[in-house]
Motif scaffolding. Structure first.
Motif, mmCIF file in Angstrom:
data_model
loop_
_atom_site.group_PDB
_atom_site.id
_atom_site.type_symbol
_atom_site.label_atom_id
_atom_site.label_comp_id
_atom_site.label_asym_id
_atom_site.label_seq_id
_atom_site.Cartn_x
_atom_site.Cartn_y
_atom_site.Cartn_z
ATOM 1 N N ARG A 98 9.109 45.483 47.594
ATOM 2 C CA ARG A 98 10.181 45.286 48.564
ATOM 3 C C ARG A 98 11.542 45.494 47.907
ATOM 4 N NH1 ARG A 98 12.440 39.973 49.145
ATOM 5 N NH2 ARG A 98 11.799 38.572 47.470
ATOM 6 N N GLY A 99 12.549 45.706 48.737
ATOM 7 C CA GLY A 99 13.887 46.016 48.218
ATOM 8 C C GLY A 99 14.648 44.814 47.708
ATOM 9 N N GLY A 100 14.401 43.644 48.269
ATOM 10 C CA GLY A 100 15.170 42.455 47.898
ATOM 11 C C GLY A 100 14.687 41.828 46.607
ATOM 12 N N SER A 101 15.623 41.312 45.825
ATOM 13 C CA SER A 101 15.303 40.576 44.607
ATOM 14 C C SER A 101 16.514 39.750 44.223
ATOM 15 C CB SER A 101 14.944 41.524 43.458
ATOM 16 O OG SER A 101 14.740 40.810 42.264
ATOM 17 N N LYS A 102 16.290 38.468 43.980
ATOM 18 C CA LYS A 102 17.412 37.575 43.689
ATOM 19 C C LYS A 102 17.743 37.516 42.203
ATOM 20 C CE LYS A 102 16.857 34.598 47.748
ATOM 21 N NZ LYS A 102 16.585 33.232 48.237
ATOM 22 N N SER A 103 16.728 37.417 41.366
ATOM 23 C CA SER A 103 16.983 37.234 39.936
ATOM 24 C C SER A 103 17.518 38.492 39.269
ATOM 25 C CB SER A 103 15.704 36.775 39.223
ATOM 26 O OG SER A 103 14.671 37.726 39.413
ATOM 27 N N ILE A 104 16.993 39.656 39.662
ATOM 28 C CA ILE A 104 17.444 40.945 39.124
ATOM 29 C C ILE A 104 17.701 41.861 40.316
ATOM 30 C CG2 ILE A 104 16.877 42.919 37.661
ATOM 31 C CD1 ILE A 104 14.863 41.118 36.206
ATOM 32 N N PRO A 105 18.962 42.184 40.619
ATOM 33 C CA PRO A 105 19.257 43.025 41.773
ATOM 34 C C PRO A 105 18.517 44.367 41.715
ATOM 35 C CG PRO A 105 21.269 42.042 40.895
ATOM 36 C CD PRO A 105 20.173 41.734 39.913
ATOM 37 N N ARG A 106 17.902 44.729 42.844
ATOM 38 C CA ARG A 106 17.166 46.001 42.960
ATOM 39 C C ARG A 106 16.137 46.138 41.839
ATOM 40 N NH1 ARG A 106 17.111 47.930 47.478
ATOM 41 N NH2 ARG A 106 17.244 50.126 46.922
ATOM 42 N N ASP A 121 12.064 49.675 51.818
ATOM 43 C CA ASP A 121 13.298 50.238 51.280
ATOM 44 C C ASP A 121 13.168 51.753 51.081
ATOM 45 O OD1 ASP A 121 15.877 49.069 49.535
ATOM 46 O OD2 ASP A 121 15.100 50.976 48.803
ATOM 47 N N LYS A 122 14.055 52.515 51.718
ATOM 48 C CA LYS A 122 13.988 53.977 51.644
ATOM 49 C C LYS A 122 14.192 54.480 50.216
ATOM 50 C CE LYS A 122 14.224 58.210 53.540
ATOM 51 N NZ LYS A 122 14.672 59.038 52.410
ATOM 52 N N GLU A 123 15.080 53.858 49.463
ATOM 53 C CA GLU A 123 15.332 54.313 48.095
ATOM 54 C C GLU A 123 14.103 54.104 47.208
ATOM 55 O OE1 GLU A 123 18.664 53.880 44.518
ATOM 56 O OE2 GLU A 123 18.689 52.478 46.215
ATOM 57 N N ILE A 124 13.428 52.967 47.375
ATOM 58 C CA ILE A 124 12.204 52.721 46.608
ATOM 59 C C ILE A 124 11.131 53.738 46.994
ATOM 60 C CG2 ILE A 124 10.283 51.102 46.261
ATOM 61 C CD1 ILE A 124 12.297 48.831 46.392
ATOM 62 N N ARG A 161 7.773 49.385 55.524
ATOM 63 C CA ARG A 161 7.264 48.079 55.936
ATOM 64 C C ARG A 161 8.272 47.371 56.854
ATOM 65 N NH1 ARG A 161 6.698 43.728 51.268
ATOM 66 N NH2 ARG A 161 5.823 45.526 50.159
ATOM 67 N N PRO A 162 7.805 46.702 57.911
ATOM 68 C CA PRO A 162 8.721 45.943 58.771
ATOM 69 C C PRO A 162 9.482 44.884 57.975
ATOM 70 C CG PRO A 162 6.541 46.098 59.766
ATOM 71 C CD PRO A 162 6.408 46.627 58.378
ATOM 72 N N HIS A 163 10.730 44.631 58.374
ATOM 73 C CA HIS A 163 11.574 43.692 57.627
ATOM 74 C C HIS A 163 10.977 42.289 57.583
ATOM 75 C CE1 HIS A 163 14.716 46.556 56.914
ATOM 76 N NE2 HIS A 163 14.839 46.834 58.203
ATOM 77 N N GLU A 164 10.241 41.898 58.618
ATOM 78 C CA GLU A 164 9.650 40.555 58.616
ATOM 79 C C GLU A 164 8.563 40.407 57.549
ATOM 80 O OE1 GLU A 164 7.755 42.780 62.182
ATOM 81 O OE2 GLU A 164 9.734 42.599 61.236
ATOM 82 N N LEU A 165 8.113 41.524 56.981
ATOM 83 C CA LEU A 165 7.134 41.480 55.895
ATOM 84 C C LEU A 165 7.784 41.746 54.540
ATOM 85 C CD1 LEU A 165 4.069 43.351 57.475
ATOM 86 C CD2 LEU A 165 4.428 40.881 57.231
ATOM 87 N N ALA A 166 9.105 41.649 54.482
ATOM 88 C CA ALA A 166 9.821 41.915 53.233
ATOM 89 C C ALA A 166 10.768 40.780 52.867
ATOM 90 C CB ALA A 166 10.588 43.233 53.350
#
Length: 268
Positions: A46-54, A88-91, A106-111
């Motif tokens: 998935r595109g989101g990550s808190k500890s290490i951006p992207r 995430d399109k870039e991933i 993937r739908p956003h509710e699954l990310a």
């Protein structure tokens, strides 16, 4: 090339005397049963990550983190289809660059942070069955946060799944003796107390050997068992033991630095 090898495997295993054919193209006949199965390598990213951006496309030793998993999967003998599930399109574009398909976003509710991996896998299986009538027998879940897991590890885990007849094989690493429950302490009123009641084990050789999931770097399971059970660890679950260096699971900046160090040793 990978495509030619895949074609030869299918040709060999589809012939009347497939075990002889496997030997003819240089494959151990014992691998026949695995080679004729539909085995999907699934990389969830998935595109989101808190500890290490992207995090999943952050550069690690000169390559996006996800690239190491893509390359290991492509070198696997047993995986005959590999794809990424991402929102995430870039991933998706990075995965495509490294030879991995991303047939949907993937739908956003699954990310979200709270999204469960079981739901992500069910979404993937439903998509493939409805859109392509593709139904894999075995799925190897490959977290992109395990850059030191290799094609050899992937194939060995799948071979163990097939040989053992297990529902699931999960990669683990041995827990250092100082971190097992008999060695742990808790603070009570600013004083240390044993976490586990009973006599302490002071000698390392007296302590029980314990294992922890290493991400997991590899989670290989049968589709039928997965859909029947409520979670991955119900049923007949076997361990695939990996070393501590191979088990680095990137979750923090420190993990990232550690992986960079070992990759530098491995790939100067």
């Amino acid at each position: 090339s990978l495509c030619v090898r895949a074609y030869l495997w299918r040709w060999a295993c589809g012939s009347a005397n497939c075990r002889c054919s496997c030997a003819r193209i240089g494959l151990n006949p014992k691998t026949h049963d695995v080679l004729i199965m539909k085995i999907l390598g699934l990389i969830p990213a998935r595109g989101g990550s808190k500890s290490i951006p992207r995090k999943n496309i952050a550069l690690l030793h000169g390559k996006p983190l996800i690239a190491y998993t893509c390359e290991a999967a492509l070198k696997s003998t047993f995986l005959n289809r590999i794809m990424v599930s991402t929102d995430d399109k870039e991933i998706a574009d990075v995965a495509n660059k490294y030879g991995i398909e991303a047939p949907f976003l993937r739908p956003h509710e699954l990310a979200r942070d709270e999204s469960g991996m079981r739901e992500v896998i069910i979404h993937t299986l439903d998509f493939l069955e409805k859109s392509e009538q593709y139904v894999p027998e075995i799925i190897a879940l490959l977290q992109p946060t395990s850059p030191l897991r290799t094609a050899h590890h992937i194939d060995a885990a799948i071979a163990l799944l097939q040989k053992s007849g297990a529902d699931c094989v999960v990669s683990v690493t041995e827990v250092p003796h100082q971190f097992i429950p008999t060695s742990l302490m808790v603070l009570e009123n600013e004083r240390l107390k044993p976490y586990q009641k009973g006599p302490p084990f002071l000698r390392r050789q007296d302590k029980p050997r314990m294992y922890a999931r290493n991400g997991p770097a590899i989670l290989a399971f049968r589709r039928e068992s997965f859909l029947k059970n409520k979670n991955f660890y119900e049923g007949d679950v076997h361990p695939f033991v990996m070393g501590p260096e191979e088990s680095i699971d990137i979750d923090t900046p420190f993990d990232f630095e550690l992986a960079e160090y070992f990759l530098h040793k491995k790939i100067p």
